[in-house]
Design an enzyme around this catalytic site. Structure first.
Site, mmCIF file in Angstrom:
data_model
loop_
_atom_site.group_PDB
_atom_site.id
_atom_site.type_symbol
_atom_site.label_atom_id
_atom_site.label_comp_id
_atom_site.label_asym_id
_atom_site.label_seq_id
_atom_site.Cartn_x
_atom_site.Cartn_y
_atom_site.Cartn_z
ATOM 1 N N GLY A 94 0.792 -1.193 -0.206
ATOM 2 C CA GLY A 94 -0.003 0.122 -0.044
ATOM 3 C C GLY A 94 0.661 1.345 0.104
ATOM 4 O O GLY A 94 2.083 1.074 0.356
ATOM 5 N N GLY A 142 0.146 -4.930 0.949
ATOM 6 C CA GLY A 142 -1.152 -4.604 -0.064
ATOM 7 C C GLY A 142 -1.571 -5.505 -1.161
ATOM 8 O O GLY A 142 -2.317 -5.870 -1.597
ATOM 9 N N GLU A 165 6.132 -6.160 7.506
ATOM 10 C CA GLU A 165 5.538 -4.789 8.372
ATOM 11 C C GLU A 165 6.055 -4.628 9.669
ATOM 12 O O GLU A 165 6.138 -3.475 10.202
ATOM 13 C CB GLU A 165 3.940 -4.916 8.391
ATOM 14 C CG GLU A 165 3.117 -5.009 7.224
ATOM 15 C CD GLU A 165 3.105 -6.219 6.161
ATOM 16 O OE1 GLU A 165 2.519 -5.973 5.153
ATOM 17 O OE2 GLU A 165 3.654 -7.078 6.622
ATOM 18 N N ASP A 173 -1.143 -7.069 7.852
ATOM 19 C CA ASP A 173 -2.605 -6.916 7.723
ATOM 20 C C ASP A 173 -3.149 -7.618 6.424
ATOM 21 O O ASP A 173 -2.629 -8.413 5.997
ATOM 22 C CB ASP A 173 -2.937 -5.416 7.963
ATOM 23 C CG ASP A 173 -2.413 -4.564 6.811
ATOM 24 O OD1 ASP A 173 -1.491 -4.854 6.200
ATOM 25 O OD2 ASP A 173 -3.106 -3.503 6.513
#
Length: 382
Positions: A94, A142, A165, A173
Site C-alpha cells: 500500500g 497490500g 510490516e 494486515d
C-alpha cells in the site's frame, strides 16, 4: 520557540507534505493507476504504477472495488484476472507514505484507506467468479491482500513474497491474521515476525500461491484463459494445472527453509515473543542467531501485536480477522512506531528506527490489549 508554536510548525509541515503527496497522486492519474478491461470472457485488472512498484493507493481501491462487484454480477464476465504492469512487481504494498502523512495531521485518509482496502480484500474472498491473480514480481503487504484471498494465485520464478510490516512498526494486515496461521506449523508466525522473503516456486510450496508457471508462459496462459467459453472454476483449474505441469524450472531445487522447518516449529512455539527470543538465543545455531538478530531490529510493539493477532486469527473467519486488523491499523495510527518505521525505511532511509518502547519487556500486556479494543461506531463493517 514555545511548545504550542513548535507543535503548530510540525503540524503545518506534515500538512504540506500530505498536500504534495496528494497532488502527486492526482497528477499521476494522467497515466491511470489501474486499467480495467473486458477481454474475452474475463474482466482484467492491471495494476499500472510500475514506477512505484505498483503500490496501491486510494484512487485505485475505489476503482477496483465497484468494477469487481460489477463483473461478479455480469453474466458475460466469467472470470477475473489481476496482474501488475512493468514486470518488476505485482504490487509491492500500500501507499503507506501517503497514509502516514495523513495520520500525522488527522486527515481521514488514515481511516478510510484501511477501511476500504479491507473491504476490497473481503470482496475478493467472497467473489463468486473465479479470481486469478498473476503474482509475478514483488508481492508484499497490500499486494498480498489483492491476491491471496482469490481462488487462484499463480507464482513465477520472478515472484518475491513477504509480509515485512514489523520492520516499519506495523503488522501483517490485509488478512494476514487469517492466512498466515493456516500455513504449515509455525511457518506463518515465523514469516510474520521476521518478514522472511520467499521466492519463485517456494511461494507455491508453502500455499501462498496455488500454482507455479514459468514467466515465459504467462502471456500464453492469459490468452488461453480469456478465450475459454463460459468456464467454471474446474475449467480454470485444469488450464492452470496444465501450465504448471509444463513448468519444470527449479523443480529439483529444494525449498529454501527445508532444513529448518522442524527448527521453526520448535523455536517459534512459545506463549510469548520473549519466549521465542529466548528459544533462539538458547539454541545458538547460525539459523537461530540470524533470526534473533532479525527480531532485535523490529518494532517490539509490532512483534507483540503480530503474535497476538495470529494467535487470535487462527480461530476466526476472514471477516472477523479484518475487523480485528482494522482496530489494529487505527491503534498503529495513534501510536508512534509506524511513523518512525516509515521515516527510517522509506523516507530518510537511514535504517535506524528509534522504537518506543525500545524493548519487548517495556511493551505491557495492557498496551497490547488496548490495540485490539472495539472502535464502537467506527469498527469495520461489511
Amino acid at each position: 520557540m514555545s511548545l504550542s508554536l513548535l507543535t503548530s510548525f510540525y503540524r503545518l509541515r506534515s500538512l504540506c507534505r500530505l498536500q504534495r503527496i496528494q497532488g502527486h497522486m492526482m497528477s499521476s492519474q494522467v497515466e491511470p493507476g489501474v486499467l480495467l478491461e473486458k477481454v474475452g470472457c474475463a474482466g482484467v485488472i492491471t495494476i499500472n504504477r510500475p514506477k512505484v512498484l505498483n503500490s496501491l493507493n486510494m484512487p485505485m481501491i475505489r476503482q477496483i472495488y465497484p468494477q469487481l462487484k460489477k463483473w461478479e454480477n455480469d453474466n458475460e464476465t466469467d472470470i477475473v484476472i489481476i496482474r501488475g504492469a512493468g514486470g518488476k512487481a505485482f504490487c509491492a504494498g500500500g501507499d503507506i507514505r501517503a497514509v502516514t502523512a495523513a495520520g500525522k495531521v488527522g486527515d481521514p485518509l488514515a481511516e478510510d484507506f484501511f477501511r476500504e482496502e479491507y473491504i476490497l480484500n473481503n470482496a475478493i474472498w467472497t467473489c463468486r467468479k473465479p479470481y486469478i491473480a498473476l503474482i509475478e514480481g514483488i508481492t508484499m503487504g497490500g499486494g498480498v491482500g489483492l491476491s491471496v484471498h482469490g481462488r487462484f494465485r499463480v507464482a513465477t520464478e520472478k515472484t518475491l513474497f513477504a509480509m515485512p510490516e514489523t520492520a516499519i512498526g506495523f503488522f501483517p494486515d490485509v488478512g494476514g491474521g487469517y492466512f498466515l496461521p493456516r500455513l504449515c506449523g509455525q511457518l506463518g508466525l515465523f514469516l510474520a515476525l521476521t518478514g522472511f522473503r520467499l521466492k519463485g516456486r517456494d511461494v507455491q510450496r508453502v500455499g501462498v500461491a496455488t500454482h507455479f508457471v514459468e514467466s515465459k508462459m504467462i502471456p500464453e496462459l492469459q490468452k488461453e484463459l480469456v478465450n475459454l467459453k463460459s468456464p467454471s472454476a474446474e475449467d480454470v483449474s485444469r488450464v492452470l494445472d496444465s501450465y504448471q505441469n509444463q513448468s519444470s524450472l527449479d523443480a529439483d531445487k529444494p525449498f529454501v527453509l527445508d532444513k529448518h522447518m522442524s527448527d521453526i516449529d520448535r523455536l517459534f512455539s512459545s506463549s510469548s515473543v520473549e519466549g521465542i527470543v529466548q528459544n533462539l538465543k538458547a539454541d545458538g545455531s547460525d539459523f537461530a542467531n540470524k533470526q534473533a538478530q532479525t527480531l532485535s531490529r523490529m518494532s517490539p510493539t509490532s512483534l507483540k501485536i503480530t503474535y497476538k493477532q495470529l494467535q487470535a486469527g487462527a480461530a476466526l473467519s476472514l471477516q472477523d480477522v479484518l475487523v480485528m486488523e482494522y482496530r489494529l491499523s487505527q491503534a498503529c495510527m495513534r501510536g508512534c512506531d509506524f511513523y518512525e518505521g516509515v521515516r527510517s525505511v522509506l523516507v530518510d532511509k537511514d535504517q535506524n528506527p528509534q522504537w518506543n518502547p525500545s524493548t519487548l519487556e517495556e511493551v505491557s500486556e495492557q498496551s497490547v490489549e488496548q490495540c485490539f479494543s472495539s472502535l464502537g461506531d467506527k469498527d469495520l463493517t461489511f
